[in-house]
Write a protein that holds these residues in place. Structure first.
Motif, PDB file in Angstrom:
ATOM      1  N   UNK A  85      -5.379  14.317  -3.552  1.00 54.66           N
ATOM      2  CA  UNK A  85      -5.155  13.458  -4.654  1.00 54.66           C
ATOM      3  C   UNK A  85      -4.521  12.368  -4.349  1.00 54.66           C
ATOM      4  N   UNK A  86      -3.613  12.430  -2.912  1.00 56.46           N
ATOM      5  CA  UNK A  86      -3.137  10.936  -2.841  1.00 56.46           C
ATOM      6  C   UNK A  86      -4.267  10.065  -2.287  1.00 56.46           C
ATOM      7  N   UNK A  87      -5.224  10.519  -1.821  1.00 60.31           N
ATOM      8  CA  UNK A  87      -6.432   9.649  -1.219  1.00 60.31           C
ATOM      9  C   UNK A  87      -6.814   9.117  -2.416  1.00 60.31           C
ATOM     10  N   UNK A  88      -7.147   9.819  -3.541  1.00 64.29           N
ATOM     11  CA  UNK A  88      -7.570   9.392  -4.888  1.00 64.29           C
ATOM     12  C   UNK A  88      -6.649   8.277  -5.319  1.00 64.29           C
ATOM     13  N   UNK A  89      -5.247   8.726  -5.318  1.00 65.28           N
ATOM     14  CA  UNK A  89      -4.134   7.602  -5.863  1.00 65.28           C
ATOM     15  C   UNK A  89      -4.368   6.356  -5.118  1.00 65.28           C
ATOM     16  N   UNK A  90      -4.491   6.459  -3.755  1.00 62.05           N
ATOM     17  CA  UNK A  90      -4.854   5.176  -2.765  1.00 62.05           C
ATOM     18  C   UNK A  90      -5.802   4.292  -3.251  1.00 62.05           C
ATOM     19  N   UNK A  91      -7.079   5.118  -3.669  1.00 62.53           N
ATOM     20  CA  UNK A  91      -8.233   4.247  -3.945  1.00 62.53           C
ATOM     21  C   UNK A  91      -8.278   3.682  -5.411  1.00 62.53           C
TER      22      UNK A  91
ATOM     23  N   UNK B   8       6.475   5.872  -5.301  1.00 62.29           N
ATOM     24  CA  UNK B   8       7.372   6.998  -5.025  1.00 62.29           C
ATOM     25  C   UNK B   8       6.627   8.206  -5.043  1.00 62.29           C
ATOM     26  N   UNK B   9       5.533   8.428  -5.671  1.00 65.47           N
ATOM     27  CA  UNK B   9       4.744   9.677  -5.717  1.00 65.47           C
ATOM     28  C   UNK B   9       4.032   9.612  -4.320  1.00 65.47           C
ATOM     29  N   UNK B  10       3.690   8.399  -3.856  1.00 65.72           N
ATOM     30  CA  UNK B  10       2.912   8.325  -2.284  1.00 65.72           C
ATOM     31  C   UNK B  10       3.838   8.803  -1.441  1.00 65.72           C
TER      32      UNK B  10
ATOM     33  N   UNK C 146      -6.355   5.498   2.156  1.00 64.53           N
ATOM     34  CA  UNK C 146      -7.818   5.396   1.949  1.00 64.53           C
ATOM     35  C   UNK C 146      -8.750   5.432   3.191  1.00 64.53           C
ATOM     36  N   UNK C 147      -8.140   4.857   4.196  1.00 64.41           N
ATOM     37  CA  UNK C 147      -8.673   5.384   5.688  1.00 64.41           C
ATOM     38  C   UNK C 147      -8.935   6.825   5.778  1.00 64.41           C
ATOM     39  N   UNK C 148      -8.038   7.446   5.405  1.00 65.02           N
ATOM     40  CA  UNK C 148      -8.373   8.892   5.709  1.00 65.02           C
ATOM     41  C   UNK C 148      -9.580   9.339   4.899  1.00 65.02           C
ATOM     42  N   UNK C 149      -9.840   8.750   3.864  1.00 58.78           N
ATOM     43  CA  UNK C 149     -11.150   9.426   2.835  1.00 58.78           C
ATOM     44  C   UNK C 149     -12.184   8.284   3.444  1.00 58.78           C
ATOM     45  N   UNK C 150     -12.134   7.707   4.485  1.00 62.52           N
ATOM     46  CA  UNK C 150     -13.399   6.845   4.789  1.00 62.52           C
ATOM     47  C   UNK C 150     -13.958   7.350   6.424  1.00 62.52           C
ATOM     48  N   UNK C 151     -15.287   6.591   6.527  1.00 65.40           N
ATOM     49  CA  UNK C 151     -15.659   7.064   7.751  1.00 65.40           C
ATOM     50  C   UNK C 151     -15.290   5.817   8.642  1.00 65.40           C
TER      51      UNK C 151
END
Ligand code: SF4
Length: 521
Positions: free
Chosen positions: A40-46, A60-62, A152-157
């Motif tokens: 969900x935090x990856x979603x928030x970053x996106x 703060x949530x991050x 965001x990088x965590x969710x990318x190739x």
């Protein structure tokens, strides 16, 4: 069949991964909830990429979301689910985006999983530091922005080279974050000064405060002043005694307990209250569960949680419990693991650098042959007596700088001094690695050499994720030949470990005798 996957800490099952339940006590429901939160935090970053300023709520949530997933912090699935809901609501406010499916976190090529995990675990550690600075009103735009970039990088190739670049960039940003926290702590509480701390406990009501949050300790000290209650630190809170704005409270009496992993034994039937401000909380035993309180991101089912009310906390439940229990009827004598009953702390950068001329003179005339930074996290493994033995065996013309809770292996030893400089100097909590770095850089400047040419060796012990962000910072600074133990992290694949060995000379610890011989010749 596995129920969960977690390999983020040093005590992970079989040195590989916890797949049925956590060795730390985290169950599969919480572990899977924390993975969902991470997705969900990856979603928030996106979603945040659509705006130049995601806003304070998202920031703060991050931080809270990442901090929540650190080892020994949060065991409460209800609290994890609450944060997930808040993160998703904030994501929608920012325009929405897809979460990263939790299953994708640990999936893929072994080396890519290794580098992706290393970055994620480093981000978790840095979130703790950024949060402590945030509660003191300090932030840094570059540091905050990097949480979004990193997630965001965590969710990318990425290619292996790109992952390595990301890890080094992260290490540099974490140095900024540690500087931010150093500035926040010293700005609010003053520069630490050398302070002797007793391990004894006086009769009467008392509260033991564990974790890293100095702001929580300050509020508790204010609320207990003149109430007939004494306050004792525990674990990573020990360095609080060195800060002038905390040590001025006469009822901040001493330090209770040895290392965090002994708490289930040491807290049993103790007639005092315990407050956990951060890790490391272990599942409490029935004999003392009624007197353990949590605050901030720490949570455990059944324990009373002290909420934050616009930066203020009301510790009345903790105070009332301490008064109800009443403490011991007589003064109690306790010792560290080597039998000593005095611990010394407060040797942060200001103190050490103010003695720089004496230090430099002592090195030049041969009184000081070598410095060791023996620091990091403690843990339960028997192999960790390496650090006690290593320190005991260091020659008399060497200085031991230390930080973080790994020092409880040797901080009650009296190793004497060199020209008035104590041979063991406690620089503070794990984030005070910043102080150690500043001292190393200053010495390198004084001797007109690089840090790697100094008579200095880092001998680190790791357990949880803050050690990961510190290691990445040290590597990003180009510091080589670091000894790391007690074991190699499970999330380092063979190839990634080989890269770290080849590029940075990282060395797994062996025996104190062999390592000292290799270092000193
Ligand atoms: Fe296992 Fe450590 Fe994860 Fe706990 S935090 S589940 S002990 S790897």
């Amino acid at each position: 069949m596995s129920n969960m996957f977690c390999f983020q800490c040093e005590q992970t099952a079989g040195g590989k991964a916890c797949t049925m339940a956590g060795v730390c006590g985290k169950n599969a429901v919480v572990a899977n909830g924390q993975d969902e939160l991470t997705g969900a935090l990856v979603g928030l970053a996106r979603a945040a990429a659509k705006t130049s300023d995601p806003g304070i709520k998202a920031d703060e949530l991050m931080l809270q979301g990442l901090f929540t997933t650190i080892t020994n912090v949060n065991f409460d699935i209800d609290r994890v689910n609450e944060i997930i809901s808040e993160v998703r609501a904030e994501k929608q406010r920012l325009g929405g985006a897809d979460d990263l499916p939790a299953a994708d976190l640990w999936k893929g090529n072994e080396d890519i999983v290794s580098m992706r995990s290393t970055l994620l675990l480093g981000l978790r550690g840095m979130a703790a530091y950024a949060w402590h600075a945030h509660v003191l009103g300090k932030g840094d735009k570059e540091v905050t922005a990097w949480f979004y970039k990193g997630m965001r990088a965590i969710g990318e190739e990425h290619t292996p080279e790109e992952w390595l670049d990301l890890l080094m960039e992260f290490g540099r940003v974490n140095l900024k974050c540690m500087a931010l926290l150093d500035g926040a702590n010293t700005g609010e509480f003053g520069h630490p000064v050398p302070t002797k701390v007793t391990t004894n406990v006086e009769k009467g009501p008392f509260i033991v405060v564990s974790g890293h949050d100095l702001h929580d300790l300050k509020q508790l000290l204010e609320q207990t002043e003149g109430r007939g209650i004494n306050i004792y630190t525990h674990g990573e809170m020990l360095p609080a005694h060195g800060y002038p704005e905390l040590k001025k409270y006469k009822h901040l009496k001493g330090n209770f307990g040895t290392a965090w992993q002994n708490q289930q034994k040491e807290f049993a039937d103790v007639p005092g209250a315990f407050l956990f401000t951060t890790n490391c909380l272990m599942p409490p035993k029935p004999s003392y569960m009624d007197r353990v309180f949590t605050t901030a991101v720490v949570a455990y089912p059944g324990l009373v949680h002290i909420p934050d009310n616009n930066g203020r906390k009301d510790f009345t439940p903790v105070i009332n419990k301490a008064l109800e229990l009443g403490g011991w009827p007589q003064d109690m004598h306790f010792t560290g693991i080597n039998g000593g009953s005095v611990l010394t702390t407060g040797f942060a950068r200001n103190t050490v650098l103010s003695a720089a001329d004496d230090v430099i003179k002592a090195v030049k005339n041969g009184d000081i042959r070598h410095f060791f930074l023996v620091g990091g996290c403690d843990g339960a493994k028997t192999g960790r007596n390496y650090y006690t033995e290593f320190v005991k065996q260091t020659p008399k013309d060497t200085i031991i700088l230390t930080l973080a809770c790994g020092k409880f292996r040797f901080n009650d030893l009296d190793l004497g001094d060199i020209n008035g400089l104590p041979r063991i100097m406690d620089m503070g909590q794990c984030n005070d690695a910043y102080s150690a770095i500043q001292v190393a850089l200053a010495l390198a400047q004084a001797f007109e050499c690089g840090v790697n040419e100094l008579p200095l060796t880092l001998v680190l012990s790791w357990y949880e994720q803050k050690a990961v962000c510190i290691l990445l910072t040290l590597l990003a600074l180009g510091i080589k030949n670091i000894y790391v133990g007690p074991t190699v992290p499970a999330f380092f694949s063979t190839n990634v470990l080989n890269i770290l060995v080849d590029k940075f000379g990282i060395k797994p610890i062996s025996t104190p005798e062999a390592d000292l011989k290799a270092i000193l010749g």
